[in-house]
Design a protein around this motif. Structure first.
Motif, PDB file in Angstrom:
ATOM      1  N   THR A 108       2.322   4.857   5.759  1.00 30.98           N
ATOM      2  CA  THR A 108       3.041   3.778   5.074  1.00 30.98           C
ATOM      3  C   THR A 108       3.336   4.076   3.613  1.00 30.98           C
ATOM      4  N   THR A 109       2.719   5.099   3.034  1.00 28.47           N
ATOM      5  CA  THR A 109       2.938   5.383   1.615  1.00 28.47           C
ATOM      6  C   THR A 109       4.349   5.926   1.377  1.00 28.47           C
ATOM      7  N   PRO A 110       4.986   5.533   0.292  1.00 32.95           N
ATOM      8  CA  PRO A 110       6.324   6.067  -0.005  1.00 32.95           C
ATOM      9  C   PRO A 110       6.306   7.556  -0.337  1.00 32.95           C
ATOM     10  N   SER A 111       5.165   8.051  -0.853  1.00 36.62           N
ATOM     11  CA  SER A 111       5.085   9.456  -1.245  1.00 36.62           C
ATOM     12  C   SER A 111       3.651   9.952  -1.090  1.00 36.62           C
ATOM     13  N   THR A 112       3.454  10.926  -0.207  1.00 35.23           N
ATOM     14  CA  THR A 112       2.124  11.509  -0.031  1.00 35.23           C
ATOM     15  C   THR A 112       1.775  12.479  -1.157  1.00 35.23           C
ATOM     16  N   LEU A 113       2.755  12.874  -1.937  1.00 32.98           N
ATOM     17  CA  LEU A 113       2.534  13.854  -2.994  1.00 32.98           C
ATOM     18  C   LEU A 113       2.163  13.210  -4.316  1.00 32.98           C
ATOM     19  N   PHE A 114       2.748  12.036  -4.622  1.00 29.53           N
ATOM     20  CA  PHE A 114       2.515  11.415  -5.922  1.00 29.53           C
ATOM     21  C   PHE A 114       1.790  10.078  -5.808  1.00 29.53           C
ATOM     22  N   ILE A 115       2.302   9.164  -4.985  1.00 28.10           N
ATOM     23  CA  ILE A 115       1.773   7.800  -4.946  1.00 28.10           C
ATOM     24  C   ILE A 115       0.431   7.737  -4.220  1.00 28.10           C
ATOM     25  N   ARG A 116       0.299   8.451  -3.108  1.00 23.13           N
ATOM     26  CA  ARG A 116      -0.953   8.398  -2.344  1.00 23.13           C
ATOM     27  C   ARG A 116      -2.149   8.884  -3.163  1.00 23.13           C
ATOM     28  N   PRO A 117      -2.054   9.998  -3.900  1.00 24.45           N
ATOM     29  CA  PRO A 117      -3.209  10.394  -4.724  1.00 24.45           C
ATOM     30  C   PRO A 117      -3.608   9.343  -5.757  1.00 24.45           C
ATOM     31  N   ILE A 118      -2.610   8.642  -6.322  1.00 29.22           N
ATOM     32  CA  ILE A 118      -2.941   7.595  -7.299  1.00 29.22           C
ATOM     33  C   ILE A 118      -3.693   6.455  -6.616  1.00 29.22           C
ATOM     34  N   ALA A 119      -3.223   6.053  -5.424  1.00 24.61           N
ATOM     35  CA  ALA A 119      -3.897   4.989  -4.681  1.00 24.61           C
ATOM     36  C   ALA A 119      -5.316   5.399  -4.303  1.00 24.61           C
ATOM     37  N   LEU A 120      -5.485   6.639  -3.868  1.00 21.66           N
ATOM     38  CA  LEU A 120      -6.824   7.119  -3.529  1.00 21.66           C
ATOM     39  C   LEU A 120      -7.726   7.178  -4.755  1.00 21.66           C
ATOM     40  N   LEU A 121      -7.154   7.510  -5.916  1.00 20.44           N
ATOM     41  CA  LEU A 121      -7.935   7.522  -7.152  1.00 20.44           C
ATOM     42  C   LEU A 121      -8.422   6.121  -7.502  1.00 20.44           C
ATOM     43  N   ILE A 122      -7.565   5.128  -7.294  1.00 22.45           N
ATOM     44  CA  ILE A 122      -7.969   3.734  -7.537  1.00 22.45           C
ATOM     45  C   ILE A 122      -9.117   3.357  -6.613  1.00 22.45           C
ATOM     46  N   ILE A 123      -9.008   3.741  -5.350  1.00 31.39           N
ATOM     47  CA  ILE A 123     -10.050   3.410  -4.378  1.00 31.39           C
ATOM     48  C   ILE A 123     -11.376   4.053  -4.767  1.00 31.39           C
ATOM     49  N   VAL A 124     -11.326   5.332  -5.108  1.00 27.23           N
ATOM     50  CA  VAL A 124     -12.564   6.055  -5.446  1.00 27.23           C
ATOM     51  C   VAL A 124     -13.171   5.525  -6.738  1.00 27.23           C
ATOM     52  N   SER A 125     -12.348   5.295  -7.741  1.00 27.59           N
ATOM     53  CA  SER A 125     -12.869   4.875  -9.045  1.00 27.59           C
ATOM     54  C   SER A 125     -13.490   3.488  -8.995  1.00 27.59           C
ATOM     55  N   THR A 126     -12.907   2.576  -8.226  1.00 25.41           N
ATOM     56  CA  THR A 126     -13.474   1.221  -8.154  1.00 25.41           C
ATOM     57  C   THR A 126     -14.719   1.170  -7.285  1.00 25.41           C
ATOM     58  N   ARG A 127     -14.823   2.066  -6.309  1.00 26.12           N
ATOM     59  CA  ARG A 127     -15.993   2.086  -5.437  1.00 26.12           C
ATOM     60  C   ARG A 127     -17.176   2.823  -6.056  1.00 26.12           C
ATOM     61  N   SER A 128     -16.906   3.736  -6.949  1.00 25.27           N
ATOM     62  CA  SER A 128     -17.968   4.610  -7.455  1.00 25.27           C
ATOM     63  C   SER A 128     -18.814   3.968  -8.548  1.00 25.27           C
TER      64      SER A 128
END
Length: 271
Positions: A108-128
């Motif tokens: 569902t991500t518009p871009s696996t190269l740019f947008i997905r890494p940012i979303a994953l960074l948000i997930i990791v940073s808020t969970r850690s």
């Protein structure tokens, strides 16, 4: 693997000699690491207090019993604040976690190269980062109180909810999506009618599960000044009012048990 003995017959062995040696070296390395860590902990521990802990615990138990039951009239508002912190924090987190999850999912991500890494960074940073640390930071920024607790719970919950939700999005049945796409539906229509209905049960389960966790976490946020019943607990501990502490702990236990029961019933109804 099969090897030959002295008579030339094949004998089954689980590992070769090299694999067995490597296996035992790993065990030795693990034991060495454990021994080193134990030595460091032992050097930093005052063992006199450890050996004296049973008598101290018994003394505190005698001081804390019976609980100060008349103090319960002052715990209504703090426990209500705790429930509000958990509930509002969960709701805010869910609103923010949904778009993050869709941006993180590969399908569902518009871009696996740019947008997905940012979303994953948000997930990791808020969970850690633990909610207590978020609360300490927010208290320094916006001041102590319930609002800081709500935001701390919300930030902590975003990564948890988004991670489980984006995994559910990636595991959907793509046949339904292909069928809706074949009708000429737009990207948003495919998402609304092909993806969202499939993840709604998972979303509801995640929401209830996280709310149950947040009830537990919000009970201790008051220890750092973020409101709730933890604030009463901290105040009672500071003045060594052990009967009040015992009552507060019983109230926290009751709140957690009730939230667990509600969570189990709701998840059972959903699933």
């Amino acid at each position: 693997m099969p090897v030959q003995d002295v008579q030339g017959q094949k004998v089954w062995q689980r590992r070769t000699g090299r694999e067995s040696l490597f296996h035992w070296l790993l065990w030795l390395a693990g034991i060495a690491v454990f021994a080193y860590c134990w030595q460091q902990i032992s050097n930093a521990t005052t063992w006199f207090f450890v050996w004296d802990a049973p008598s101290i615990a018994g003394d505190i138990w005698r001081r804390a019993t019976p609980p100060k039951w008349e103090y319960i009239t002052q715990l209504g508002e703090p426990i209500w604040d705790t429930l509000n912190i958990a509930t509002l924090g969960t709701i805010i987190a869910l609103f923010l976690a949904v778009p993050v999850a869709f941006l993180a999912a590969r399908n569902t991500t518009p871009s696996t190269l740019f947008i997905r890494p940012i979303a994953l960074l948000i997930i990791v940073s808020t969970r850690s980062i633990n909610s207590l640390i978020w609360a300490l930071l927010l208290i320094a920024i916006i001041g102590p109180g319930v609002f800081a607790g709500v935001i701390a719970i919300a930030i902590r919950s975003i990564g948890f909810c988004a991670k489980l939700l984006y995994e559910a999005i990636e595991e959907i049945d793509h046949t339904q999506v292909e069928a809706i796409t074949a009708t000429g539906a737009s990207r948003w229509q495919v998402m609304a009618y092909g993806i969202v209905p499939q993840i709604l049960p998972a979303f509801a389960g995640i929401a209830v599960f996280r709310w149950d966790i947040n009830i537990r976490e919000s009970t201790v946020l008051g220890l750092v000044g973020a409101g709730g019943i933890g604030l009463q607990l901290s105040a009672s501990l500071n003045v060594l009012a052990w009967p009040q502490v015992a009552l507060i702990l019983l109230v926290i236990l009751a709140a957690v048990v009730i939230s667990e029961w509600v969570s189990a019933k709701v998840r059972g109804a959903i699933i």
